[in-house]
Write an enzyme that holds these catalytic residues in place. Sequence first.
Site, PDB file in Angstrom:
ATOM      1  N   GLU A 148      80.836  -3.639  26.714  1.00  0.00           N
ATOM      2  CA  GLU A 148      80.093  -2.575  26.026  1.00  0.00           C
ATOM      3  C   GLU A 148      79.698  -1.458  26.997  1.00  0.00           C
ATOM      4  O   GLU A 148      79.781  -0.272  26.677  1.00  0.00           O
ATOM      5  CB  GLU A 148      78.838  -3.145  25.352  1.00  0.00           C
ATOM      6  CG  GLU A 148      79.111  -4.186  24.274  1.00  0.00           C
ATOM      7  CD  GLU A 148      79.657  -3.592  22.978  1.00  0.00           C
ATOM      8  OE1 GLU A 148      80.606  -2.784  23.028  1.00  0.00           O
ATOM      9  OE2 GLU A 148      79.141  -3.973  21.906  1.00  0.00           O
ATOM     10  N   ASP A 157      92.633   0.562  19.960  1.00  0.00           N
ATOM     11  CA  ASP A 157      91.248   0.078  20.045  1.00  0.00           C
ATOM     12  C   ASP A 157      90.802  -0.593  18.752  1.00  0.00           C
ATOM     13  O   ASP A 157      89.989  -1.511  18.774  1.00  0.00           O
ATOM     14  CB  ASP A 157      90.278   1.210  20.439  1.00  0.00           C
ATOM     15  CG  ASP A 157      89.080   0.670  21.215  1.00  0.00           C
ATOM     16  OD1 ASP A 157      89.283  -0.234  22.053  1.00  0.00           O
ATOM     17  OD2 ASP A 157      87.952   1.133  20.988  1.00  0.00           O
ATOM     18  N   GLU A 216      81.521  -0.062  13.098  1.00  0.00           N
ATOM     19  CA  GLU A 216      82.585   0.448  13.952  1.00  0.00           C
ATOM     20  C   GLU A 216      83.952   0.317  13.281  1.00  0.00           C
ATOM     21  O   GLU A 216      84.765   1.244  13.327  1.00  0.00           O
ATOM     22  CB  GLU A 216      82.567  -0.330  15.266  1.00  0.00           C
ATOM     23  CG  GLU A 216      83.063   0.459  16.455  1.00  0.00           C
ATOM     24  CD  GLU A 216      82.665  -0.226  17.755  1.00  0.00           C
ATOM     25  OE1 GLU A 216      81.444  -0.269  18.042  1.00  0.00           O
ATOM     26  OE2 GLU A 216      83.544  -0.720  18.457  1.00  0.00           O
ATOM     27  N   GLU A 250      89.771  -3.121  31.393  1.00  0.00           N
ATOM     28  CA  GLU A 250      89.364  -1.817  30.844  1.00  0.00           C
ATOM     29  C   GLU A 250      90.206  -0.688  31.439  1.00  0.00           C
ATOM     30  O   GLU A 250      90.623   0.224  30.728  1.00  0.00           O
ATOM     31  CB  GLU A 250      87.869  -1.565  31.069  1.00  0.00           C
ATOM     32  CG  GLU A 250      86.944  -2.428  30.203  1.00  0.00           C
ATOM     33  CD  GLU A 250      86.956  -2.058  28.714  1.00  0.00           C
ATOM     34  OE1 GLU A 250      87.335  -0.927  28.364  1.00  0.00           O
ATOM     35  OE2 GLU A 250      86.589  -2.911  27.891  1.00  0.00           O
TER      36      GLU A 250
HETATM   37  C1  HMH Z   1      88.823  -1.727  25.109  1.00  0.00           C
HETATM   38  N1  HMH Z   1      86.430  -1.965  25.429  1.00  0.00           N
HETATM   39  C2  HMH Z   1      87.422  -1.634  24.605  1.00  0.00           C
HETATM   40  N2  HMH Z   1      87.193  -1.219  23.356  1.00  0.00           N
HETATM   41  C3  HMH Z   1      85.933  -1.143  22.899  1.00  0.00           C
HETATM   42  N3  HMH Z   1      85.726  -0.712  21.622  1.00  0.00           N
HETATM   43  C4  HMH Z   1      84.853  -1.478  23.734  1.00  0.00           C
HETATM   44  C5  HMH Z   1      85.150  -1.897  25.008  1.00  0.00           C
HETATM   45  C6  HMH Z   1      83.405  -1.374  23.315  1.00  0.00           C
HETATM   46  O1  HMH Z   1      83.139  -1.934  22.110  1.00  0.00           O
END
Ligand code: HMH
Length: 222
Positions: A141, A47, A88, A211
């Site tokens: 998001e 991520d 983040e 996702e």
């Molecule tokens: C795969 N989707 C993914 N990572 C993230 N951090 C977000 C959404 C949301 O910012």
Amino acid sequence: VEDEGVIDTWLRKHRLLYVGATRHPFILGISDGTIDIFGFKRWLGQDYIFVRAFVPFVASVILKAWKESDDSSDMEVILGGMAALNDELEWFKKEAFKWGVKLSEIIVPQKQNKDYCRFLESLMNLDVEYTVAITAFWAIEAVYQESFAFCLAAGSRTPPELKDTCQRWGNEEFGKYCSSLKNIADRRLKKASDDERKKAEVTLLSVLEHEVEFWNMSRGGT
Ligand code: HMH
């Protein structure tokens, strides 16, 4: 349903896919405490790579808002999202250190991650309409917000060491920010041509599929 926004209509229409993205076994595993911590660490490293690719995507949405938006407050909402991404990235470094995940060494992006980043890149194209891009932005998001908020809901058995991660996207403020993005997208979709609206719907479905694949990655294997 009267007065229902375009997005809620779509979420009803594509309910199964939406639930698949927001109640994935990875999320269910966090919320019932059965999560495999290796899977969690794999997700964390992947991520971080994704979020780095997400920054230029958000920049491209700001550019489109500046050029195309009919409401000047859109820019502030998106800029707020951009600022949150700055935090983040710092958070990822801290969290990775906590788990002994080395972000400084090269993490090999998995296929699903590469596919998702390539999709993001296609949306950065100048000929992708603002309406389509902001719909994708909201969806990306919203999936995290809905997923991680579920892990914090009453009755969940989320392990304490994972609460901070869930808070990151599951907190109320992030929820409000997602609602603002949804309002922008809905406002634009209402005014959009049929062709543009169709493109936005297809893009939403692609986001949801990516996702699901992204969560699948935490299982390892392919
Ligand atoms: C795969 N989707 C993914 N990572 C993230 N951090 C977000 C959404 C949301 O910012």
